[in-house]
Design a protein around this motif. Structure first.
Motif, mmCIF file in Angstrom:
data_model
loop_
_atom_site.group_PDB
_atom_site.id
_atom_site.type_symbol
_atom_site.label_atom_id
_atom_site.label_comp_id
_atom_site.label_asym_id
_atom_site.label_seq_id
_atom_site.Cartn_x
_atom_site.Cartn_y
_atom_site.Cartn_z
ATOM 1 N N LEU A 220 0.820 -1.289 -0.056
ATOM 2 C CA LEU A 220 -0.043 0.077 -0.179
ATOM 3 C C LEU A 220 0.938 1.228 0.181
ATOM 4 C CD1 LEU A 220 -2.837 -0.926 2.484
ATOM 5 C CD2 LEU A 220 -3.048 -0.637 -0.122
ATOM 6 N N THR A 221 1.995 1.100 0.703
ATOM 7 C CA THR A 221 2.911 2.390 0.654
ATOM 8 C C THR A 221 3.397 2.634 -0.576
ATOM 9 O OG1 THR A 221 3.669 2.115 2.917
ATOM 10 C CG2 THR A 221 4.982 3.334 1.739
ATOM 11 N N GLN A 222 3.714 1.678 -1.369
ATOM 12 C CA GLN A 222 4.322 1.821 -2.815
ATOM 13 C C GLN A 222 3.265 2.260 -3.691
ATOM 14 O OE1 GLN A 222 5.787 -1.642 -4.676
ATOM 15 N NE2 GLN A 222 5.886 -0.636 -6.794
ATOM 16 N N LEU A 223 1.939 1.983 -3.536
ATOM 17 C CA LEU A 223 0.760 2.590 -4.228
ATOM 18 C C LEU A 223 0.797 4.130 -3.822
ATOM 19 C CD1 LEU A 223 -1.953 -0.055 -4.227
ATOM 20 C CD2 LEU A 223 -0.539 0.561 -6.141
ATOM 21 N N TRP A 224 1.001 4.263 -2.429
ATOM 22 C CA TRP A 224 0.677 5.710 -1.910
ATOM 23 C C TRP A 224 2.072 6.557 -2.664
ATOM 24 C CZ3 TRP A 224 3.985 7.975 1.839
ATOM 25 C CH2 TRP A 224 3.561 9.093 2.293
ATOM 26 N N LEU A 225 3.296 5.950 -2.664
ATOM 27 C CA LEU A 225 4.283 6.825 -3.001
ATOM 28 C C LEU A 225 4.317 6.897 -4.282
ATOM 29 C CD1 LEU A 225 7.235 4.864 -1.070
ATOM 30 C CD2 LEU A 225 6.439 7.296 -0.532
ATOM 31 N N ALA A 226 3.648 6.134 -5.331
ATOM 32 C CA ALA A 226 3.498 6.303 -6.691
ATOM 33 C C ALA A 226 2.478 7.253 -7.119
ATOM 34 C CB ALA A 226 3.136 4.991 -7.310
ATOM 35 N N GLY A 227 1.886 7.588 -5.997
ATOM 36 C CA GLY A 227 0.674 8.784 -6.117
ATOM 37 C C GLY A 227 -0.657 8.121 -6.684
ATOM 38 N N LYS A 228 -0.694 6.814 -6.301
ATOM 39 C CA LYS A 228 -1.953 6.239 -6.922
ATOM 40 C C LYS A 228 -3.245 6.271 -6.064
ATOM 41 C CE LYS A 228 0.416 4.947 -10.405
ATOM 42 N NZ LYS A 228 0.112 5.637 -12.045
ATOM 43 N N LEU A 229 -3.144 6.076 -4.724
ATOM 44 C CA LEU A 229 -4.163 5.957 -3.732
ATOM 45 C C LEU A 229 -4.661 7.570 -3.728
ATOM 46 C CD1 LEU A 229 -2.448 3.916 -0.974
ATOM 47 C CD2 LEU A 229 -4.116 3.284 -2.573
ATOM 48 N N GLN A 230 -3.559 8.473 -4.082
ATOM 49 C CA GLN A 230 -4.238 9.796 -3.898
ATOM 50 C C GLN A 230 -5.232 10.256 -5.162
ATOM 51 O OE1 GLN A 230 -1.046 8.726 -3.676
ATOM 52 N NE2 GLN A 230 -0.058 10.081 -2.254
ATOM 53 N N GLN A 231 -5.202 9.229 -6.226
ATOM 54 C CA GLN A 231 -6.100 9.648 -7.346
ATOM 55 C C GLN A 231 -7.377 9.098 -7.266
ATOM 56 O OE1 GLN A 231 -3.752 8.134 -10.590
ATOM 57 N NE2 GLN A 231 -2.030 9.762 -10.285
ATOM 58 N N VAL A 232 -7.726 7.886 -6.490
ATOM 59 C CA VAL A 232 -8.926 7.312 -6.444
ATOM 60 C C VAL A 232 -10.186 7.858 -6.083
ATOM 61 C CG1 VAL A 232 -7.666 5.173 -6.526
ATOM 62 C CG2 VAL A 232 -8.396 6.011 -4.290
#
Length: 305
Positions: A220-232
């Protein structure tokens, strides 16, 4: 109607398990067309990459095949993504059903072709009454809107307090968006590749199996660092089963809550998505509405004709 049976990742251990999967599909009322390479095995893969991709492309090209069911997950689907004919798939849309490692296939095909795919039971498993009912309401009956993955009732054993099949509401509010997601490990494996779906404005659903809380935290941290969680637009957590740890750990609830606490979108945990016997069907690419206060996910789109 005819269902094409394929093994895009790993295979069953024994041929009789493959024949059992065919019987499961027939019990749903379909004829079965076996992939040319259905019985092949190469170590942990169901035959060479080229053979598994060939079966996928062939099933979409065959006008006699109405739907494609995956025998099982395991590992190997990401290896065949560059070998698929996405234009062929776009021109011949069909139901594609599977989960676990099949997550990569479901999201890549939706991203590259625009075809809605279906995260749900594999062919080589028994359909419980719950699983069959969820399958039918999404893929057979067609009523909309319809709730997805509402936990079935359960009976706690005498003297024990159980929280199985309960909804946890991490963040309230409502959101609409198209669904992407599936197995967390596979979604992370797609980041930075040409097969990664667009996260912007989507409702992201995630599950996993055999991953301790710290590994779920890492992904989940990887998805967050990649900016993915912030887009949903919203997040639905299904089941994170067999998540054993050594005890020196945050709980799974803590990890899921903390990693999504500052996103400002509705977040719910506990729908029947994942490596569980009672399992819903989630259409990747379909429009849905997430209610973080009610703890519900409603499918808005008609996904089959």
């Amino acid at each position: 109607m005819t269902v094409g049976l394929v093994t895009p990742a790993s295979n069953a251990w024994e041929d009789e398990d493959i024949r059992f999967a065919g019987d499961v599909v027939r019990s749903l009322g379909f004829e079965v067309k076996e992939g040319k390479h259905l019985y092949r095995r190469t170590q942990y893969l169901a035959g060479p990459d080229e053979a598994r991709a060939e079966d996928m492309n062939y099933m979409f090209a065959d006008p006699d095949v109405d739907a494609v069911f995956c025998l099982r997950g395991g590992y190997g689907t990401p290896r065949i993504l560059p070998m698929l004919d996405y234009q062929l798939i776009r021109n011949n849309p069909k139901v594609l059903l599977g989960y676990s490692d099949i997550t990569a296939l479901l999201n890549a095909i939706y991203h590259r072709s625009g075809m809605v795919t279906f995260h749900g039971p594999i062919a080589a498993q028994n359909f419980t009454d719950y699983t069959l009912a969820e399958y039918q309401k999404v893929l057979v009956h067609g009523e909309r809107p319809v709730p997805l993955g509402t936990p079935p009732p359960f009976e706690a054993a005498p003297g024990r307090v159980e929280n199985r099949n309960r909804i946890t509401r991490f963040a309230g509010g409502r959101a609409q968006g198209r669904l992407i997601g599936g197995n967390l490990s596979l979604m992370v494996s797609l980041v930075g590749t040409p097969f990664e779906p667009d996260y912007r404005g989507k409702i992201l659903f995630l599950e996993d199996v055999g991953e301790a809380p710290y590994r779920v935290d890492r992904m989940l941290t990887q998805l967050w660092l990649a900016g993915k969680l912030q887009q949903v637009a919203g997040i639905v957590f299904g089941k994170f089963t067999e998540a054993d740890s050594d005890g020196n750990t945050f709980s799974m609830e803590h990890v899921l809550r903390e990693r999504t606490a500052d996103l400002g979108v509705p977040v719910v945990r506990g729908l029947m998505i994942g490596h569980v016997k009672d399992q819903t069907v989630v259409p990747v690419g379909a429009l849905a509405e997430l209610d973080g206060d009610a703890g519900t996910l409603l499918l808005r789109d008609a996904v089959v004709s």
